[in-house]
Design a protein around this motif. Sequence first.
Motif, PDB file in Angstrom:
ATOM      1  N   THR A   1     149.156  26.797  30.681  1.00  0.00           N
ATOM      2  CA  THR A   1     149.324  27.939  31.580  1.00  0.00           C
ATOM      3  C   THR A   1     150.810  28.238  31.706  1.00  0.00           C
ATOM      4  N   VAL A   2     151.200  29.439  31.236  1.00  0.00           N
ATOM      5  CA  VAL A   2     152.583  29.902  31.281  1.00  0.00           C
ATOM      6  C   VAL A   2     152.573  31.284  31.909  1.00  0.00           C
ATOM      7  N   SER A   3     153.319  31.459  32.973  1.00  0.00           N
ATOM      8  CA  SER A   3     153.414  32.756  33.656  1.00  0.00           C
ATOM      9  C   SER A   3     152.041  33.326  34.001  1.00  0.00           C
ATOM     10  N   GLY A   4     151.133  32.469  34.440  1.00  0.00           N
ATOM     11  CA  GLY A   4     149.806  32.908  34.844  1.00  0.00           C
ATOM     12  C   GLY A   4     148.829  33.135  33.703  1.00  0.00           C
ATOM     13  N   GLN A   5     149.276  33.044  32.474  1.00  0.00           N
ATOM     14  CA  GLN A   5     148.427  33.235  31.298  1.00  0.00           C
ATOM     15  C   GLN A   5     147.999  31.867  30.770  1.00  0.00           C
ATOM     16  N   THR A   6     146.708  31.677  30.581  1.00  0.00           N
ATOM     17  CA  THR A   6     146.197  30.405  30.077  1.00  0.00           C
ATOM     18  C   THR A   6     145.683  30.556  28.655  1.00  0.00           C
ATOM     19  N   THR A   7     146.133  29.660  27.799  1.00  0.00           N
ATOM     20  CA  THR A   7     145.617  29.588  26.437  1.00  0.00           C
ATOM     21  C   THR A   7     145.044  28.194  26.243  1.00  0.00           C
ATOM     22  N   ALA A   8     144.041  28.089  25.415  1.00  0.00           N
ATOM     23  CA  ALA A   8     143.386  26.797  25.214  1.00  0.00           C
ATOM     24  C   ALA A   8     143.061  26.582  23.748  1.00  0.00           C
ATOM     25  N   PHE A   9     143.064  25.325  23.365  1.00  0.00           N
ATOM     26  CA  PHE A   9     142.617  24.943  22.033  1.00  0.00           C
ATOM     27  C   PHE A   9     142.166  23.494  22.076  1.00  0.00           C
ATOM     28  N   GLU A  10     141.421  23.105  21.061  1.00  0.00           N
ATOM     29  CA  GLU A  10     140.945  21.732  20.964  1.00  0.00           C
ATOM     30  C   GLU A  10     141.695  21.002  19.867  1.00  0.00           C
ATOM     31  N   GLU A  11     141.883  19.711  20.092  1.00  0.00           N
ATOM     32  CA  GLU A  11     142.553  18.874  19.101  1.00  0.00           C
ATOM     33  C   GLU A  11     141.923  17.496  19.133  1.00  0.00           C
ATOM     34  N   GLU A  12     141.763  16.907  17.971  1.00  0.00           N
ATOM     35  CA  GLU A  12     141.235  15.556  17.896  1.00  0.00           C
ATOM     36  C   GLU A  12     142.364  14.558  18.104  1.00  0.00           C
ATOM     37  N   LEU A  13     142.109  13.570  18.935  1.00  0.00           N
ATOM     38  CA  LEU A  13     143.061  12.493  19.178  1.00  0.00           C
ATOM     39  C   LEU A  13     142.321  11.169  19.086  1.00  0.00           C
ATOM     40  N   ALA A  14     143.034  10.116  18.776  1.00  0.00           N
ATOM     41  CA  ALA A  14     142.423   8.798  18.626  1.00  0.00           C
ATOM     42  C   ALA A  14     141.815   8.298  19.933  1.00  0.00           C
ATOM     43  N   SER A  15     142.449   8.630  21.064  1.00  0.00           N
ATOM     44  CA  SER A  15     141.946   8.167  22.360  1.00  0.00           C
ATOM     45  C   SER A  15     142.534   9.010  23.483  1.00  0.00           C
ATOM     46  N   ALA A  16     142.008   8.816  24.691  1.00  0.00           N
ATOM     47  CA  ALA A  16     142.506   9.543  25.871  1.00  0.00           C
ATOM     48  C   ALA A  16     143.947   9.164  26.186  1.00  0.00           C
ATOM     49  N   GLU A  17     144.349   7.962  25.795  1.00  0.00           N
ATOM     50  CA  GLU A  17     145.718   7.518  26.060  1.00  0.00           C
ATOM     51  C   GLU A  17     146.739   8.344  25.276  1.00  0.00           C
ATOM     52  N   MET A  18     146.307   9.006  24.237  1.00  0.00           N
ATOM     53  CA  MET A  18     147.193   9.841  23.427  1.00  0.00           C
ATOM     54  C   MET A  18     147.339  11.253  23.997  1.00  0.00           C
ATOM     55  N   ALA A  19     146.517  11.611  24.980  1.00  0.00           N
ATOM     56  CA  ALA A  19     146.519  12.975  25.511  1.00  0.00           C
ATOM     57  C   ALA A  19     147.822  13.329  26.216  1.00  0.00           C
ATOM     58  N   SER A  20     148.313  12.476  27.104  1.00  0.00           N
ATOM     59  CA  SER A  20     149.528  12.831  27.834  1.00  0.00           C
ATOM     60  C   SER A  20     150.764  12.824  26.946  1.00  0.00           C
ATOM     61  N   PRO A  21     150.966  11.851  26.038  1.00  0.00           N
ATOM     62  CA  PRO A  21     152.127  11.963  25.158  1.00  0.00           C
ATOM     63  C   PRO A  21     152.086  13.215  24.284  1.00  0.00           C
ATOM     64  N   ARG A  22     150.886  13.611  23.846  1.00  0.00           N
ATOM     65  CA  ARG A  22     150.756  14.825  23.034  1.00  0.00           C
ATOM     66  C   ARG A  22     151.090  16.053  23.870  1.00  0.00           C
ATOM     67  N   ALA A  23     150.628  16.098  25.118  1.00  0.00           N
ATOM     68  CA  ALA A  23     150.922  17.229  25.997  1.00  0.00           C
ATOM     69  C   ALA A  23     152.417  17.310  26.313  1.00  0.00           C
ATOM     70  N   ILE A  24     153.070  16.168  26.488  1.00  0.00           N
ATOM     71  CA  ILE A  24     154.515  16.152  26.736  1.00  0.00           C
ATOM     72  C   ILE A  24     155.252  16.704  25.525  1.00  0.00           C
ATOM     73  N   GLU A  25     154.842  16.279  24.345  1.00  0.00           N
ATOM     74  CA  GLU A  25     155.447  16.782  23.110  1.00  0.00           C
ATOM     75  C   GLU A  25     155.269  18.290  23.007  1.00  0.00           C
ATOM     76  N   MET A  26     154.072  18.779  23.322  1.00  0.00           N
ATOM     77  CA  MET A  26     153.797  20.216  23.254  1.00  0.00           C
ATOM     78  C   MET A  26     154.665  20.986  24.248  1.00  0.00           C
ATOM     79  N   ALA A  27     154.851  20.448  25.453  1.00  0.00           N
ATOM     80  CA  ALA A  27     155.680  21.104  26.466  1.00  0.00           C
ATOM     81  C   ALA A  27     157.125  21.191  26.002  1.00  0.00           C
ATOM     82  N   ARG A  28     157.631  20.114  25.432  1.00  0.00           N
ATOM     83  CA  ARG A  28     159.014  20.116  24.934  1.00  0.00           C
ATOM     84  C   ARG A  28     159.196  21.126  23.811  1.00  0.00           C
ATOM     85  N   VAL A  29     158.241  21.196  22.901  1.00  0.00           N
ATOM     86  CA  VAL A  29     158.317  22.150  21.793  1.00  0.00           C
ATOM     87  C   VAL A  29     158.277  23.581  22.325  1.00  0.00           C
ATOM     88  N   ALA A  30     157.405  23.847  23.275  1.00  0.00           N
ATOM     89  CA  ALA A  30     157.293  25.193  23.844  1.00  0.00           C
ATOM     90  C   ALA A  30     158.579  25.599  24.549  1.00  0.00           C
TER      91      ALA A  30
END
Length: 99
Positions: free
Chosen positions: A9-38
Amino acid sequence: MPKFRFETTVSGQTTAFEEELASAEMASPRAIEMARVAMAADLGSGTKQSGSTIKVYDEAGYLVATVNFSDVLPSDPDAGQHGTGDAVVEEPGVMRSGW
């Protein structure tokens, strides 16, 4: 591998997609990486993303992580400009539900 739904969610606009990850523990590091890239991609555009978030849901629809872009921002606005911006931040702004 399990699929996870990432909702950004950026400026009130939400975009979504699915991605395969090895486990739930990988979700937050992946989201942090995505935030930094954005944030790096929009650095020159003047877009203020500090209020943006990425929420990650598992296949059952449970929220497994939330990353606030403001928590990923360096505390020193000049960090990285003087050659010392390589500080590692451990899972900032991560809120887990149900774990």
